[in-house]
Design an enzyme around this catalytic site. Structure first.
Site, PDB file in Angstrom:
ATOM      1  N   LYS A 112       1.030  -0.556  -0.132  1.00  0.00           N
ATOM      2  CA  LYS A 112      -0.217   0.221   0.146  1.00  0.00           C
ATOM      3  C   LYS A 112       0.827   1.166   0.021  1.00  0.00           C
ATOM      4  O   LYS A 112       0.370   2.394  -0.345  1.00  0.00           O
ATOM      5  CB  LYS A 112      -1.671  -0.035   1.518  1.00  0.00           C
ATOM      6  CG  LYS A 112      -1.958  -1.306   1.202  1.00  0.00           C
ATOM      7  CD  LYS A 112      -3.206  -0.543   1.579  1.00  0.00           C
ATOM      8  CE  LYS A 112      -3.559  -1.816   1.596  1.00  0.00           C
ATOM      9  NZ  LYS A 112      -5.987  -1.616   1.375  1.00  0.00           N
ATOM     10  N   LYS A 195      -4.731  -9.900  -6.345  1.00  0.00           N
ATOM     11  CA  LYS A 195      -5.483 -10.311  -5.259  1.00  0.00           C
ATOM     12  C   LYS A 195      -7.120  -9.329  -5.511  1.00  0.00           C
ATOM     13  O   LYS A 195      -7.461  -8.519  -5.555  1.00  0.00           O
ATOM     14  CB  LYS A 195      -5.389 -10.091  -3.590  1.00  0.00           C
ATOM     15  CG  LYS A 195      -6.332 -10.540  -2.170  1.00  0.00           C
ATOM     16  CD  LYS A 195      -5.914  -9.645  -1.478  1.00  0.00           C
ATOM     17  CE  LYS A 195      -6.933  -8.263  -1.428  1.00  0.00           C
ATOM     18  NZ  LYS A 195      -7.191  -7.986  -0.042  1.00  0.00           N
ATOM     19  N   LYS A 198     -11.628  -4.525  -3.391  1.00  0.00           N
ATOM     20  CA  LYS A 198     -12.744  -3.516  -2.998  1.00  0.00           C
ATOM     21  C   LYS A 198     -11.812  -1.721  -3.786  1.00  0.00           C
ATOM     22  O   LYS A 198     -12.778  -0.751  -4.351  1.00  0.00           O
ATOM     23  CB  LYS A 198     -13.244  -3.344  -2.099  1.00  0.00           C
ATOM     24  CG  LYS A 198     -12.755  -3.035  -0.759  1.00  0.00           C
ATOM     25  CD  LYS A 198     -13.437  -3.353   0.245  1.00  0.00           C
ATOM     26  CE  LYS A 198     -12.641  -3.264   1.217  1.00  0.00           C
ATOM     27  NZ  LYS A 198     -13.674  -4.488   2.815  1.00  0.00           N
TER      28      LYS A 198
HETATM   29  P1  ATP Z   1      -8.760  -3.780   0.547  1.00  0.00           P
HETATM   30  O1  ATP Z   1      -8.948  -4.845  -0.410  1.00  0.00           O
HETATM   31  O2  ATP Z   1      -8.861  -2.447   0.672  1.00  0.00           O
HETATM   32  O3  ATP Z   1      -7.334  -4.166   0.796  1.00  0.00           O
HETATM   33  P2  ATP Z   1     -10.327  -5.934   2.002  1.00  0.00           P
HETATM   34  O4  ATP Z   1     -10.945  -6.717   1.617  1.00  0.00           O
HETATM   35  O5  ATP Z   1      -8.766  -6.989   1.981  1.00  0.00           O
HETATM   36  O6  ATP Z   1      -9.669  -4.168   2.220  1.00  0.00           O
HETATM   37  P3  ATP Z   1     -11.719  -5.619   4.438  1.00  0.00           P
HETATM   38  O7  ATP Z   1     -12.562  -6.122   3.469  1.00  0.00           O
HETATM   39  O8  ATP Z   1     -10.680  -5.284   5.848  1.00  0.00           O
HETATM   40  O9  ATP Z   1     -10.135  -5.724   3.656  1.00  0.00           O
HETATM   41  O10 ATP Z   1     -10.660  -7.867   4.446  1.00  0.00           O
HETATM   42  C1  ATP Z   1     -11.827  -8.330   5.512  1.00  0.00           C
HETATM   43  C2  ATP Z   1     -11.686  -9.807   4.865  1.00  0.00           C
HETATM   44  O11 ATP Z   1     -12.544 -10.121   3.687  1.00  0.00           O
HETATM   45  C3  ATP Z   1      -9.984 -10.292   5.941  1.00  0.00           C
HETATM   46  O12 ATP Z   1      -9.840 -11.149   6.455  1.00  0.00           O
HETATM   47  C4  ATP Z   1     -10.003 -10.366   3.917  1.00  0.00           C
HETATM   48  O13 ATP Z   1      -8.487 -10.740   4.136  1.00  0.00           O
HETATM   49  C5  ATP Z   1     -10.416 -10.866   3.220  1.00  0.00           C
HETATM   50  N1  ATP Z   1     -10.327 -10.958   2.377  1.00  0.00           N
HETATM   51  C6  ATP Z   1     -10.119  -9.195   1.393  1.00  0.00           C
HETATM   52  N2  ATP Z   1     -10.277  -9.834   0.441  1.00  0.00           N
HETATM   53  C7  ATP Z   1     -10.441 -11.134  -0.339  1.00  0.00           C
HETATM   54  C8  ATP Z   1     -10.261 -11.604  -1.735  1.00  0.00           C
HETATM   55  N3  ATP Z   1     -10.061 -11.252  -2.821  1.00  0.00           N
HETATM   56  N4  ATP Z   1     -10.398 -13.118  -1.453  1.00  0.00           N
HETATM   57  C9  ATP Z   1     -10.609 -13.732  -0.719  1.00  0.00           C
HETATM   58  N5  ATP Z   1     -10.798 -13.209   1.642  1.00  0.00           N
HETATM   59  C10 ATP Z   1     -10.597 -11.522   1.364  1.00  0.00           C
END
Ligand code: ATP
Ligand code: LTN
Length: 328
Positions: A112, A195, A198
């Protein structure tokens, strides 16, 4: 009895990655003699500049999503991080039990901070994992169900807890991350080497709030591999393997079942079916979400009650920690 805790930060629209990797597994931990705690780490969202109205709205949206996927306030404690001040208090204390070397190794920070370089970064982004450690350690959590990207943060939490316990005697439970066998890292639809996130561009992800046409279109456009056999091989066929993980995340079928089902069929048919399966499930979830979200007063009441319950546990832990380190 195990304590199971996890949270989702309100920074953008929830994606099917969040759902498959994390959220959908949480209701299954309820009952079974477990103590379950789910929360919205809204203070974590401050590491990127937020519009105050937007972060408030997203926090309530996320709380409604927790209820939508089946978190039951009678079985679980649902709280908002900013409503339990012990999180920030323990965060500052723990900041003094972690080194810059350890935080420098956190891959999420490295990723990031690439754009602005470490010098231009907010300190909050750097110490983000320490606030997460406070979230986990305040409640004596044994298990933290998360997606793959969060494993490193839970391991750091364990190291911090261990260090503290060695200095002052048993204070914190050592937590472990639990990740699903499949779907712990759902990848972007148009670039299967990164990955699904969002914070990425909209064509790369599917939001939980997305409508049928858009879901079907996005799956149709999703990148596939150079052959045309629907079979799972993450290394050789990352794109179709990712779509198969999404398929099983929404159907609870096994990989073998999916492979048999699509034997001799082409990617186009598989992607068409996947679009329908995912959009049907999302429509069902969206319907429930709208109901929970429509009654904001009841939603806030649930969060106030959950946070009050959480304060009782968290404040006790803070008193114990302060007394051990000599803070009046
Ligand atoms: P950003 O994408 O903005 O970095 P994020 O989606 O990783 O945010 P959170 O929304 O807080 O962050 O993540 C919530 C949960 O979803 C966490 O346990 C994270 O590991 C899981 N997660 C996020 N993205 C994925 C993905 N692409 N596949 C599986 N699990 C995910
Ligand atoms: N960093 C997590 C969100 C989070 C969290 C937690 C998850 C903050 N505190 C405690 C589990 C336990 C993320 O998913 N981005």
């Amino acid at each position: 009895m195990k304590t199971i805790l996890s949270g989702l930060k309100p920074t953008g629209e929830m994606t099917i990655g969040n759902y498959i990797g994390a959220m959908k597994h949480w209701p299954l931990t309820q009952g079974k003699g477990n103590k379950t705690i789910f929360f919205v780490p809204n203070a974590h969202a401050l590491t990127a500049r937020q519009d105050p109205k937007e972060i408030r709205k997203r926090t309530l949206d996320l709380a409604a999503w927790l209820l939508t996927v089946g978190i039951d306030p009678k079985e679980s404690t649902i709280l908002i991080q900013s409503m339990v001040s012990a999180h920030s208090e323990l965060f500052w204390i723990l900041d003094n039990y972690v080194t810059m070397g350890e935080l420098n190794r956190m891959t999420q920070f490295k990723d990031k901070s690439k754009k602005l370089g470490p010098e231009g970064q907010l300190v909050g982004l750097y110490s983000y994992p320490v606030l997460m450690a406070a979230d986990i350690l305040l409640y004596d959590s044994n298990e933290v169900p998360v997606g793959e990207d969060q494993i490193q943060h839970v391991e750091l939490t364990r190291d911090i807890a261990n260090r503290f316990n060695k200095l002052y005697g048993d204070t914190f439970v050592l937590p472990k991350a639990t990740v699903p066998k499949y779907g712990a890292r759902i990848m972007s639809l148009d670039e299967p080497s990164v990955k699904m996130s969002k914070s990425d561009h909209p064509d790369s992800y599917i939001a939980l709030g997305e409508d049928k046409d858009s879901v079907i279109k996005k799956f149709k456009r999703a990148v596939t591999d150079s052959d045309s056999v629907v079979s799972y091989d993450k290394a050789a066929k990352p794109a179709i393997s990712n779509l198969i993980e999404i398929y099983i995340g929404f159907t609870d079928k096994s990989i073998e079942e999916v492979e048999v089902l699509y034997e001799g069929k082409r990617y186009g048919e598989f992607k068409q079916d996947l679009g329908i399966i995912v959009s049907d499930k999302l429509a069902e979830l969206q319907h429930k979400f709208e109901d929970y979200r429509a009654d904001e007063a009841s939603l806030i009441e649930i969060l106030e009650q959950g946070s009050a319950k959480a304060r009782q546990i968290a404040d006790k832990k803070i008193i114990e920690v302060k007394s051990k380190i000599g803070l009046l």
